[in-house]
Design a protein around this motif. Structure first.
Motif, short mmCIF file in Angstrom:
data_model
loop_
_atom_site.label_atom_id
_atom_site.label_comp_id
_atom_site.label_asym_id
_atom_site.label_seq_id
_atom_site.Cartn_x
_atom_site.Cartn_y
_atom_site.Cartn_z
N LYS A 55 1.69 2.45 -11.69
CA LYS A 55 1.13 3.33 -10.40
C LYS A 55 -0.52 2.49 -10.27
N GLU B 118 -0.02 7.58 -6.56
CA GLU B 118 1.04 7.87 -7.08
C GLU B 118 2.43 7.31 -6.16
N ASP B 119 2.27 7.43 -5.05
CA ASP B 119 3.45 6.95 -4.10
C ASP B 119 3.40 5.61 -3.56
N TYR B 120 2.39 4.64 -4.04
CA TYR B 120 1.94 3.64 -3.53
C TYR B 120 2.02 2.29 -4.36
N GLU B 121 2.13 1.14 -3.72
CA GLU B 121 2.35 -0.14 -4.48
C GLU B 121 1.30 -0.93 -4.03
N ARG C 276 5.66 3.07 -1.48
CA ARG C 276 6.97 2.53 -2.10
C ARG C 276 8.12 2.72 -1.29
#
Length: 63
Positions: free
Chosen positions: A30, A44-47, A63
């Motif tokens: 992360k 948390e939910d990203y790239e 993501r």
């Protein structure tokens, strides 16, 4: 100075979510960004989509 800004891309729109980013690393896959004051944010939910060194911009997407 050459600090970056972090931008989240959602629904084709960009929103600045962090200014004065001085450090980027990955923890458990992360992205973790830290500003000049040492404040960290884990996305948390990203790239990371891209890092633009000329315009000092880190683009993050879901993501």
């Amino acid at each position: 100075m050459c600090e970056a800004k972090a931008v989240v891309i959602e629904s084709g729109k960009e929103e600045v979510v962090m200014e004065d980013v001085a450090f980027l690393c990955f923890r458990d896959g992360k992205p973790v960004l830290r500003n000049l004051l040492g404040e960290e944010t884990v996305f948390e939910d990203y790239e990371v989509e891209s890092v633009d060194f000329i315009h000092h911009t880190i683009r993050l997407r879901l993501r």
